[in-house]
Design a protein around this motif. Structure first.
Motif, PDB file in Angstrom:
ATOM      1  N   ALA A  59       0.826  -1.210   0.000  1.00  0.00           N
ATOM      2  CA  ALA A  59       0.000   0.000   0.000  1.00  0.00           C
ATOM      3  C   ALA A  59       0.860   1.259   0.000  1.00  0.00           C
ATOM      4  O   ALA A  59       0.496   2.263  -0.635  1.00  0.00           O
ATOM      5  N   LEU A  60       1.999   1.200   0.674  1.00  0.00           N
ATOM      6  CA  LEU A  60       2.903   2.351   0.691  1.00  0.00           C
ATOM      7  C   LEU A  60       3.453   2.639  -0.706  1.00  0.00           C
ATOM      8  O   LEU A  60       3.484   3.804  -1.146  1.00  0.00           O
ATOM      9  N   GLY A  61       3.870   1.587  -1.431  1.00  0.00           N
ATOM     10  CA  GLY A  61       4.400   1.779  -2.781  1.00  0.00           C
ATOM     11  C   GLY A  61       3.347   2.284  -3.747  1.00  0.00           C
ATOM     12  O   GLY A  61       3.595   3.217  -4.523  1.00  0.00           O
ATOM     13  N   ASN A  62       2.168   1.687  -3.715  1.00  0.00           N
ATOM     14  CA  ASN A  62       1.096   2.125  -4.615  1.00  0.00           C
ATOM     15  C   ASN A  62       0.622   3.537  -4.281  1.00  0.00           C
ATOM     16  O   ASN A  62       0.328   4.329  -5.189  1.00  0.00           O
ATOM     17  N   SER A  63       0.540   3.866  -2.999  1.00  0.00           N
ATOM     18  CA  SER A  63       0.111   5.209  -2.608  1.00  0.00           C
ATOM     19  C   SER A  63       1.135   6.256  -3.026  1.00  0.00           C
ATOM     20  O   SER A  63       0.767   7.375  -3.406  1.00  0.00           O
ATOM     21  N   PHE A  64       2.420   5.895  -2.955  1.00  0.00           N
ATOM     22  CA  PHE A  64       3.459   6.818  -3.408  1.00  0.00           C
ATOM     23  C   PHE A  64       3.278   7.154  -4.886  1.00  0.00           C
ATOM     24  O   PHE A  64       3.316   8.334  -5.285  1.00  0.00           O
ATOM     25  N   LEU A  65       3.062   6.130  -5.715  1.00  0.00           N
ATOM     26  CA  LEU A  65       2.850   6.369  -7.146  1.00  0.00           C
ATOM     27  C   LEU A  65       1.565   7.147  -7.386  1.00  0.00           C
ATOM     28  O   LEU A  65       1.526   8.062  -8.225  1.00  0.00           O
ATOM     29  N   LEU A  66       0.510   6.796  -6.666  1.00  0.00           N
ATOM     30  CA  LEU A  66      -0.781   7.457  -6.857  1.00  0.00           C
ATOM     31  C   LEU A  66      -0.690   8.941  -6.513  1.00  0.00           C
ATOM     32  O   LEU A  66      -1.166   9.800  -7.277  1.00  0.00           O
ATOM     33  N   VAL A  67      -0.072   9.263  -5.396  1.00  0.00           N
ATOM     34  CA  VAL A  67       0.071  10.670  -4.991  1.00  0.00           C
ATOM     35  C   VAL A  67       0.993  11.406  -5.949  1.00  0.00           C
ATOM     36  O   VAL A  67       0.726  12.555  -6.343  1.00  0.00           O
ATOM     37  N   LEU A  68       2.097  10.762  -6.352  1.00  0.00           N
ATOM     38  CA  LEU A  68       3.061  11.399  -7.252  1.00  0.00           C
ATOM     39  C   LEU A  68       2.420  11.741  -8.588  1.00  0.00           C
ATOM     40  O   LEU A  68       2.542  12.878  -9.080  1.00  0.00           O
ATOM     41  N   TYR A  69       1.704  10.785  -9.187  1.00  0.00           N
ATOM     42  CA  TYR A  69       1.076  11.029 -10.485  1.00  0.00           C
ATOM     43  C   TYR A  69      -0.068  12.032 -10.370  1.00  0.00           C
ATOM     44  O   TYR A  69      -0.296  12.828 -11.289  1.00  0.00           O
ATOM     45  N   THR A  70      -0.800  11.992  -9.257  1.00  0.00           N
ATOM     46  CA  THR A  70      -1.908  12.936  -9.085  1.00  0.00           C
ATOM     47  C   THR A  70      -1.406  14.368  -8.969  1.00  0.00           C
ATOM     48  O   THR A  70      -1.930  15.285  -9.622  1.00  0.00           O
ATOM     49  N   ILE A  71      -0.370  14.585  -8.143  1.00  0.00           N
ATOM     50  CA  ILE A  71       0.184  15.933  -7.996  1.00  0.00           C
ATOM     51  C   ILE A  71       0.821  16.393  -9.299  1.00  0.00           C
ATOM     52  O   ILE A  71       0.678  17.564  -9.700  1.00  0.00           O
ATOM     53  N   THR A  72       1.518  15.472  -9.977  1.00  0.00           N
ATOM     54  CA  THR A  72       2.141  15.826 -11.255  1.00  0.00           C
ATOM     55  C   THR A  72       1.104  16.201 -12.293  1.00  0.00           C
ATOM     56  O   THR A  72       1.326  17.104 -13.122  1.00  0.00           O
ATOM     57  N   PHE A  73      -0.057  15.552 -12.258  1.00  0.00           N
ATOM     58  CA  PHE A  73      -1.119  15.860 -13.207  1.00  0.00           C
ATOM     59  C   PHE A  73      -1.597  17.307 -13.066  1.00  0.00           C
ATOM     60  O   PHE A  73      -1.892  17.985 -14.060  1.00  0.00           O
ATOM     61  N   PHE A  74      -1.659  17.797 -11.831  1.00  0.00           N
ATOM     62  CA  PHE A  74      -2.160  19.152 -11.597  1.00  0.00           C
ATOM     63  C   PHE A  74      -1.064  20.216 -11.667  1.00  0.00           C
ATOM     64  O   PHE A  74      -1.354  21.378 -11.943  1.00  0.00           O
ATOM     65  N   ILE A 127       0.545   6.715 -20.894  1.00  0.00           N
ATOM     66  CA  ILE A 127       0.766   5.482 -20.138  1.00  0.00           C
ATOM     67  C   ILE A 127       0.732   5.734 -18.641  1.00  0.00           C
ATOM     68  O   ILE A 127       0.421   4.842 -17.844  1.00  0.00           O
ATOM     69  N   ASP A 128       1.035   6.980 -18.232  1.00  0.00           N
ATOM     70  CA  ASP A 128       1.004   7.312 -16.808  1.00  0.00           C
ATOM     71  C   ASP A 128      -0.408   7.235 -16.243  1.00  0.00           C
ATOM     72  O   ASP A 128      -0.593   6.955 -15.049  1.00  0.00           O
ATOM     73  N   LEU A 129      -1.420   7.511 -17.069  1.00  0.00           N
ATOM     74  CA  LEU A 129      -2.807   7.360 -16.617  1.00  0.00           C
ATOM     75  C   LEU A 129      -3.114   5.898 -16.306  1.00  0.00           C
ATOM     76  O   LEU A 129      -3.806   5.590 -15.324  1.00  0.00           O
ATOM     77  N   LEU A 130      -2.607   5.015 -17.139  1.00  0.00           N
ATOM     78  CA  LEU A 130      -2.791   3.590 -16.887  1.00  0.00           C
ATOM     79  C   LEU A 130      -2.078   3.162 -15.611  1.00  0.00           C
ATOM     80  O   LEU A 130      -2.617   2.388 -14.817  1.00  0.00           O
ATOM     81  N   LEU A 131      -0.873   3.664 -15.408  1.00  0.00           N
ATOM     82  CA  LEU A 131      -0.113   3.312 -14.214  1.00  0.00           C
ATOM     83  C   LEU A 131      -0.771   3.876 -12.957  1.00  0.00           C
ATOM     84  O   LEU A 131      -0.756   3.231 -11.895  1.00  0.00           O
ATOM     85  N   THR A 132      -1.359   5.070 -13.064  1.00  0.00           N
ATOM     86  CA  THR A 132      -2.072   5.653 -11.924  1.00  0.00           C
ATOM     87  C   THR A 132      -3.284   4.810 -11.549  1.00  0.00           C
ATOM     88  O   THR A 132      -3.533   4.525 -10.368  1.00  0.00           O
ATOM     89  N   HIS A 133      -4.031   4.400 -12.556  1.00  0.00           N
ATOM     90  CA  HIS A 133      -5.206   3.560 -12.306  1.00  0.00           C
ATOM     91  C   HIS A 133      -4.792   2.203 -11.743  1.00  0.00           C
ATOM     92  O   HIS A 133      -5.451   1.667 -10.835  1.00  0.00           O
ATOM     93  N   LEU A 134      -3.683   1.650 -12.240  1.00  0.00           N
ATOM     94  CA  LEU A 134      -3.193   0.369 -11.737  1.00  0.00           C
ATOM     95  C   LEU A 134      -2.795   0.487 -10.271  1.00  0.00           C
ATOM     96  O   LEU A 134      -3.108  -0.402  -9.462  1.00  0.00           O
ATOM     97  N   ALA A 135      -2.119   1.571  -9.907  1.00  0.00           N
ATOM     98  CA  ALA A 135      -1.736   1.778  -8.510  1.00  0.00           C
ATOM     99  C   ALA A 135      -2.968   1.915  -7.622  1.00  0.00           C
ATOM    100  O   ALA A 135      -3.000   1.400  -6.494  1.00  0.00           O
ATOM    101  N   PHE A 136      -4.002   2.604  -8.111  1.00  0.00           N
ATOM    102  CA  PHE A 136      -5.221   2.809  -7.327  1.00  0.00           C
ATOM    103  C   PHE A 136      -5.945   1.491  -7.061  1.00  0.00           C
ATOM    104  O   PHE A 136      -6.300   1.179  -5.916  1.00  0.00           O
ATOM    105  N   VAL A 137      -6.158   0.688  -8.113  1.00  0.00           N
ATOM    106  CA  VAL A 137      -6.898  -0.566  -7.925  1.00  0.00           C
ATOM    107  C   VAL A 137      -6.058  -1.577  -7.145  1.00  0.00           C
ATOM    108  O   VAL A 137      -6.603  -2.394  -6.392  1.00  0.00           O
ATOM    109  N   ASN A 138      -4.730  -1.534  -7.292  1.00  0.00           N
ATOM    110  CA  ASN A 138      -3.883  -2.423  -6.493  1.00  0.00           C
ATOM    111  C   ASN A 138      -3.962  -2.068  -5.012  1.00  0.00           C
ATOM    112  O   ASN A 138      -3.914  -2.957  -4.150  1.00  0.00           O
TER     113      ASN A 138
END
Length: 306
Positions: free
Chosen positions: A20-35, A43-54
């Motif tokens: 959960a720590l690894g997936n949350s790190f990617l999820l937060v990183l991609y979300t902040i980077t998006f804004f 492909i980063d959208l796919l990786l963000t969604h993958l981190a969220f569902v994982n």
């Protein structure tokens, strides 16, 4: 001396927490980077969604299983078991379909310009979000039988047949349970796995052909650098390999779980099911150079502000 139950509980807690720590790190990183920028790749959208569902897979299975292993087996009623298993199955299937989309997207990315796949490159970003919505609707509907079959802990009921999942139960005979899962749950999964295996074979062929071409151009005396496309393809191949490997092992073990009453089979199956969502984020962190670039770009902005 630590008992077996406590050792198992700590193992599942460590696996769930670390994943959960690894997936949350990617999820937060991609979300902040998006804004805030820089601009994300499709492909980063796919990786963000993958981190969220994982994350959903790990939390919906790891936390209750850890509690059950430590002795808290009666913390859910029938409604709780239905909802918990339902959302876990939906999240797990979304992880499968997102990994399949990831491999298919990489095939489109590496396809020659004169191929029919190249026509999709212009609109691939616009197609990703509708594909996400389609996957969510499909898996929400596909897993409706889980809401019917799952019940509370078997030991609290007069149930002689069925499968005990320690903190929840499926009060149906194993033969009927397997038949229902085969036609409503496993067949779509086999289709997704087949697509991933086919696209992975194509990606391996493209990488091999690219390596041969680069080696011919540069000669054997030079060590050609790995292109970003090749690096991304290798990362996708590794993610697909991990998913197919753990999914296959867990699916085989699940057949024994349907017939067996051993809690160790349930523990082993749960551990294998959580291996991919717990490890995939660290594969991306280590192998995807864009994770480093996005992280350092965000870090520099934070340092400027403070």
């Amino acid at each position: 001396m630590i008992s077996k139950d406590i050792a198992l509980g700590l193992l599942f807690l460590f696996q769930t927490g670390l994943g959960a720590l690894g997936n949350s790190f990617l999820l937060v990183l991609y979300t902040i980077t998006f804004f805030t920028g820089p601009k994300l790749r499709p492909i980063d959208l796919l990786l963000t969604h993958l981190a969220f569902v994982n994350d959903l897979v790990l939390l919906s299975k790891g936390i209750p299983h850890t509690m059950a292993t430590l002795g808290f087996t009666n913390f859910l009623d029938d409604v709780g078991c239905k909802l918990l298993f339902y959302f876990h199955k939906v999240a797990r299937d979304l992880s499968l379909s997102t990994t399949c989309l990831l491999s298919g997207f990489q095939v489109i990315t590496l396809s020659p310009r004169n191929s029919c796949q190249s026509k999709l490159k212009v609109s691939d970003l616009k197609c990703i979000v509708p594909l996400f919505l389609l996957c969510w609707v499909f898996h929400l509907l596909k897993n409706v039988p889980v809401l019917i079959f799952m019940k509370g802990p078997m030991r609290n009921k007069n149930i002689t047949e069925g499968q005990d999942y320690i903190y929840c139960a499926s009060p149906f005979p194993p033969i009927l349970n397997i038949a229902i899962q085969m036609f409503t749950l496993f067949l779509p999964d086999v289709l997704f796995i087949g697509i991933m295996v086919g696209t992975s074979g194509y990606l391996v062929f493209v990488l091999y052909r690219h390596h041969q071409r680069v080696q011919y151009i540069h000669g054997n005396s030079l060590t050609p650098s790995v292109s970003p496309e090749s690096r991304a393809t290798q990362t996708v191949l590794l993610i697909v390999f991990l998913f197919v490997s753990f999914y296959s092992l867990n699916s085989i073990l699940m057949l024994y779980v349907q017939y067996g009453k051993s809690s160790w089979l349930v523990h082993t199956s749960t551990f294998l099911a959580a291996c991919f969502p717990a490890s995939s984020s660290f594969v991306l962190i280590v192998s995807d150079s864009h994770v480093y670039k996005n992280f350092w770009a965000l870090w520099e902005k934070l340092m400027i502000q403070f």
